[in-house]
Design a protein around this motif. Sequence first.
Motif, PDB file in Angstrom:
ATOM      1  N   PRO A  61       0.968  -1.106   0.138  1.00 20.49           N
ATOM      2  CA  PRO A  61      -0.044  -0.091  -0.162  1.00 20.49           C
ATOM      3  C   PRO A  61       0.687   1.055  -0.104  1.00 20.49           C
ATOM      4  O   PRO A  61       2.111   1.364   0.843  1.00 20.49           O
ATOM      5  CB  PRO A  61      -0.791   0.087   1.420  1.00 20.49           C
ATOM      6  CG  PRO A  61      -0.649  -1.555   1.751  1.00 20.49           C
ATOM      7  CD  PRO A  61       0.646  -2.107   1.214  1.00 20.49           C
ATOM      8  N   THR A  62       0.235   2.261  -0.736  1.00 23.86           N
ATOM      9  CA  THR A  62       1.155   3.643  -0.660  1.00 23.86           C
ATOM     10  C   THR A  62       1.054   4.325   0.744  1.00 23.86           C
ATOM     11  O   THR A  62       1.812   5.204   0.813  1.00 23.86           O
ATOM     12  CB  THR A  62       0.609   4.431  -1.842  1.00 23.86           C
ATOM     13  OG1 THR A  62      -0.852   4.926  -1.331  1.00 23.86           O
ATOM     14  CG2 THR A  62       0.575   3.774  -3.114  1.00 23.86           C
ATOM     15  N   ASP A  63       0.086   4.093   1.812  1.00 22.44           N
ATOM     16  CA  ASP A  63      -0.169   4.836   2.848  1.00 22.44           C
ATOM     17  C   ASP A  63      -0.338   3.632   4.233  1.00 22.44           C
ATOM     18  O   ASP A  63      -1.113   4.079   4.914  1.00 22.44           O
ATOM     19  CB  ASP A  63      -1.404   5.456   2.763  1.00 22.44           C
ATOM     20  CG  ASP A  63      -2.823   4.586   2.301  1.00 22.44           C
ATOM     21  OD1 ASP A  63      -2.316   3.349   2.040  1.00 22.44           O
ATOM     22  OD2 ASP A  63      -3.710   5.051   2.173  1.00 22.44           O
ATOM     23  N   THR A  95     -11.564   1.706  -3.835  1.00 24.66           N
ATOM     24  CA  THR A  95      -9.950   1.964  -4.075  1.00 24.66           C
ATOM     25  C   THR A  95      -8.992   1.428  -3.291  1.00 24.66           C
ATOM     26  O   THR A  95      -7.922   1.518  -3.592  1.00 24.66           O
ATOM     27  CB  THR A  95      -9.920   3.593  -3.929  1.00 24.66           C
ATOM     28  OG1 THR A  95     -10.440   3.643  -2.492  1.00 24.66           O
ATOM     29  CG2 THR A  95     -10.753   4.423  -4.650  1.00 24.66           C
ATOM     30  N   GLN A  96      -9.647   0.367  -2.218  1.00 24.48           N
ATOM     31  CA  GLN A  96      -8.633  -0.286  -1.638  1.00 24.48           C
ATOM     32  C   GLN A  96      -8.383  -1.867  -2.189  1.00 24.48           C
ATOM     33  O   GLN A  96      -7.868  -2.646  -1.407  1.00 24.48           O
ATOM     34  CB  GLN A  96      -9.071  -0.144  -0.205  1.00 24.48           C
ATOM     35  CG  GLN A  96      -9.210   1.133   0.606  1.00 24.48           C
ATOM     36  CD  GLN A  96      -7.624   1.808   0.521  1.00 24.48           C
ATOM     37  OE1 GLN A  96      -6.588   1.213   1.188  1.00 24.48           O
ATOM     38  NE2 GLN A  96      -7.218   2.631  -0.233  1.00 24.48           N
ATOM     39  N   PHE A  97      -9.205  -2.163  -2.997  1.00 25.80           N
ATOM     40  CA  PHE A  97      -9.199  -3.315  -3.669  1.00 25.80           C
ATOM     41  C   PHE A  97      -7.632  -3.813  -4.235  1.00 25.80           C
ATOM     42  O   PHE A  97      -7.045  -2.863  -4.847  1.00 25.80           O
ATOM     43  CB  PHE A  97     -10.196  -3.734  -4.592  1.00 25.80           C
ATOM     44  CG  PHE A  97     -11.615  -3.719  -4.165  1.00 25.80           C
ATOM     45  CD1 PHE A  97     -11.828  -3.386  -2.741  1.00 25.80           C
ATOM     46  CD2 PHE A  97     -12.779  -3.917  -4.824  1.00 25.80           C
ATOM     47  CE1 PHE A  97     -13.378  -3.586  -2.424  1.00 25.80           C
ATOM     48  CE2 PHE A  97     -13.938  -3.680  -4.436  1.00 25.80           C
ATOM     49  CZ  PHE A  97     -14.110  -3.341  -3.340  1.00 25.80           C
ATOM     50  N   THR A  98      -7.495  -4.856  -4.178  1.00 23.53           N
ATOM     51  CA  THR A  98      -6.034  -5.430  -4.736  1.00 23.53           C
ATOM     52  C   THR A  98      -6.703  -6.572  -5.523  1.00 23.53           C
ATOM     53  O   THR A  98      -6.997  -7.742  -5.022  1.00 23.53           O
ATOM     54  CB  THR A  98      -4.840  -5.945  -4.060  1.00 23.53           C
ATOM     55  OG1 THR A  98      -4.687  -4.799  -3.038  1.00 23.53           O
ATOM     56  CG2 THR A  98      -3.754  -6.156  -4.731  1.00 23.53           C
ATOM     57  N   LEU A  99      -6.712  -6.499  -6.925  1.00 21.58           N
ATOM     58  CA  LEU A  99      -7.243  -7.541  -7.694  1.00 21.58           C
ATOM     59  C   LEU A  99      -6.167  -8.203  -8.618  1.00 21.58           C
ATOM     60  O   LEU A  99      -5.127  -7.552  -8.700  1.00 21.58           O
ATOM     61  CB  LEU A  99      -8.406  -6.950  -8.595  1.00 21.58           C
ATOM     62  CG  LEU A  99      -9.646  -6.303  -7.943  1.00 21.58           C
ATOM     63  CD1 LEU A  99     -10.207  -5.680  -8.900  1.00 21.58           C
ATOM     64  CD2 LEU A  99     -10.427  -7.180  -7.206  1.00 21.58           C
ATOM     65  N   HIS A 148      -5.914  -2.797  -9.057  1.00 23.65           N
ATOM     66  CA  HIS A 148      -5.713  -1.480  -8.122  1.00 23.65           C
ATOM     67  C   HIS A 148      -4.905  -1.890  -6.950  1.00 23.65           C
ATOM     68  O   HIS A 148      -4.808  -3.025  -6.444  1.00 23.65           O
ATOM     69  CB  HIS A 148      -7.144  -1.314  -7.203  1.00 23.65           C
ATOM     70  CG  HIS A 148      -8.149  -0.580  -8.307  1.00 23.65           C
ATOM     71  ND1 HIS A 148      -7.976   0.620  -9.041  1.00 23.65           N
ATOM     72  CD2 HIS A 148      -9.236  -1.133  -8.971  1.00 23.65           C
ATOM     73  CE1 HIS A 148      -9.144   0.684  -9.579  1.00 23.65           C
ATOM     74  NE2 HIS A 148      -9.728  -0.241  -9.579  1.00 23.65           N
ATOM     75  N   MET A 149      -3.814  -0.918  -6.588  1.00 24.60           N
ATOM     76  CA  MET A 149      -3.165  -1.077  -5.447  1.00 24.60           C
ATOM     77  C   MET A 149      -3.793  -0.316  -4.469  1.00 24.60           C
ATOM     78  O   MET A 149      -4.484   0.851  -4.684  1.00 24.60           O
ATOM     79  CB  MET A 149      -1.543  -0.249  -5.604  1.00 24.60           C
ATOM     80  CG  MET A 149      -0.773  -1.043  -6.448  1.00 24.60           C
ATOM     81  SD  MET A 149      -0.535  -2.802  -5.903  1.00 24.60           S
ATOM     82  CE  MET A 149       0.557  -2.253  -4.334  1.00 24.60           C
ATOM     83  N   PRO A 150      -3.631  -0.845  -3.023  1.00 25.45           N
ATOM     84  CA  PRO A 150      -4.646  -0.097  -1.993  1.00 25.45           C
ATOM     85  C   PRO A 150      -4.126   1.235  -2.020  1.00 25.45           C
ATOM     86  O   PRO A 150      -2.667   1.475  -1.839  1.00 25.45           O
ATOM     87  CB  PRO A 150      -4.145  -0.856  -0.861  1.00 25.45           C
ATOM     88  CG  PRO A 150      -3.975  -2.303  -1.299  1.00 25.45           C
ATOM     89  CD  PRO A 150      -3.343  -2.114  -2.713  1.00 25.45           C
ATOM     90  N   GLY A 151      -4.810   2.240  -1.566  1.00 27.79           N
ATOM     91  CA  GLY A 151      -4.682   3.358  -1.684  1.00 27.79           C
ATOM     92  C   GLY A 151      -4.752   4.508  -2.753  1.00 27.79           C
ATOM     93  O   GLY A 151      -4.678   5.486  -2.725  1.00 27.79           O
ATOM     94  N   ARG A 152      -4.643   3.616  -4.097  1.00 26.79           N
ATOM     95  CA  ARG A 152      -4.741   4.598  -5.079  1.00 26.79           C
ATOM     96  C   ARG A 152      -6.076   4.815  -5.640  1.00 26.79           C
ATOM     97  O   ARG A 152      -6.904   3.825  -5.610  1.00 26.79           O
ATOM     98  CB  ARG A 152      -3.706   3.903  -6.228  1.00 26.79           C
ATOM     99  CG  ARG A 152      -2.455   3.837  -5.885  1.00 26.79           C
ATOM    100  CD  ARG A 152      -1.479   3.635  -6.990  1.00 26.79           C
ATOM    101  NE  ARG A 152       0.065   3.323  -6.802  1.00 26.79           N
ATOM    102  CZ  ARG A 152       0.708   2.679  -7.419  1.00 26.79           C
ATOM    103  NH1 ARG A 152       0.509   2.181  -8.555  1.00 26.79           N
ATOM    104  NH2 ARG A 152       2.056   2.938  -7.138  1.00 26.79           N
ATOM    105  N   HIS A 153      -6.400   5.886  -6.385  1.00 27.03           N
ATOM    106  CA  HIS A 153      -7.596   6.222  -6.922  1.00 27.03           C
ATOM    107  C   HIS A 153      -7.564   6.307  -8.483  1.00 27.03           C
ATOM    108  O   HIS A 153      -6.455   6.450  -8.893  1.00 27.03           O
ATOM    109  CB  HIS A 153      -8.055   7.604  -6.513  1.00 27.03           C
ATOM    110  CG  HIS A 153      -8.247   7.601  -4.968  1.00 27.03           C
ATOM    111  ND1 HIS A 153      -9.454   7.584  -4.357  1.00 27.03           N
ATOM    112  CD2 HIS A 153      -7.395   8.080  -3.883  1.00 27.03           C
ATOM    113  CE1 HIS A 153      -9.248   7.507  -2.934  1.00 27.03           C
ATOM    114  NE2 HIS A 153      -8.087   7.853  -2.736  1.00 27.03           N
TER     115      HIS A 153
END
Length: 544
Positions: free
Chosen positions: A488-490, A526-530, A539-544
Amino acid sequence: MFSVLQIRTQVLIHDGDDYGKVMPVEGWSGPAADDAAAQHKAHMQALDAYAAGAAALGKAVGQASDAIVAVQTAIYNADELARKYGFEITDAGGITDTYAGRQPPPELHPEDRERIHTQLVDEIAQILRTADDIDTDLASVLDRAAAGQFGTGDESTVAAAAADGLAAPGLAPPEPPPNATPSQAAAWWATLSPAERDLLIRDSPGTVGAMDGLPGSARDKANRTVLAQQEADLRRQREEIQRRMDGLKMSDPQQQNQHHDLQVQLDRIDGRLSELDKVSQALAQPGGRQLLVLDGGGDHLKAAVASGNVDTASNIVTFTGGFGSSVNGDLLDYDKRMDQIRQDADDMAARYGHGGKSAAVTWMGYDAPQSLDVLGTGKAEAGAAKLAPFLQGLDASREGDPARLVALGHSYGSTTTGIALRHAGVDAAIFAGSPGIDTGNITDLKVPPGQSYVLKNDGDPVATSGWFGKDPADMPGVHHMSTDRSFPTDGPPLEASTGHSSVNEYLKPGTTSQHNIAAVVADAPTQFTLQDQPGFEYHMPGRH
């Protein structure tokens, strides 16, 4: 009318008891005195009957007043619910579609409107039944009071007669419809007064606690009463059996056999007490719990414990465990993991979503397979027949303020969940370590398009078996969520989960798998990692 009856009953009691003191008259005897005494006794008996009837009637009128207020509230709530979803309730109790011939707004989903229409039909039918029940019961009390049927006729004072009348049964709460659906049960409960609800919880806790469609707070209070009653009853049985065992002579072969049989009974009681103790321990955990199911039928206890408040939560996730799971062996660990998911979902909702609170239910309301029965769907089908109305009840109990429902099943529990979702609709479904959901087409389930998710660990042989149908990870329309290590970025890195365990892998805090489950519960996409697969954006967690 209620206050007038109370005032006049008090006047009757006061004046009647004063009149009761006028006889006998000291020093008066003879035929006239005897005749006066007989007349006085007859008058007093009549006064007793009047006072008892007036007291009983006053009580009934008060109960009817409270019950009518509850019915009026139910009517108001039904009107508001109908208006919200584009319906109108007619004076005759019919339902008309205000969007007939034109397209409803896009936010009014057709399936939601169909569900609400069914709910409104049930609510109106119950409102009419309850109103008729109030009228019938009150008329019965009026008739009995007019016939002088209250009181014993042997009371020493008018005040005592009034007390007897007040103690007589008044209006009884209406019975729920036979074989009530969750929607019908919710409609029945909505028409009851607070006093009637309290009376039912006190006198019929087993019925209230077991009824899908009732608020979590009511089921919790009732089931805690049942829990205490069962524990006390079992301890009494245990003491009696132990007393009998202590009185046996082990030198006598016949008494040795009796001792063995009693020991079997004792072991069974100890096992059930241990199960009940696990439930009590779960309820004592910090953060608040609700006991939504307590079913002592069968060889093993069945239960459902919620972390958070299912009556007010914006999101509710219901977890169903799989092979080998039991209240005695797994409830506390499951509850701990689900409580952490609830907390993480609350954090995500506050930071990335709508900010609503969540509730997490550990549903152990079926006999999970413990042996070779895991190879068939029999236990899953039987469990689904209980899980489906439970899920429907969570929705129906909210009285027009639905929560976002998420169904989460692990291993054999995912099969149970999949079968249940053919009958009960939810807003999202998650299948973890799934051997199959008894269908090869996700559209067979009552889950909105794009709201089904699968978690599949590396090294999980069950998740690759396809024993109960096609692997959900290979089904079109199912999001394959990552269980690999992610960054995650955050926040700190999230660990990979491997193997088949639920508590130690899929639900383990600090893993990508657990993070993804919490994100689905929080409705924070936006917090899903698929997994990087066709048709799904990664998506990476934290990215919009």
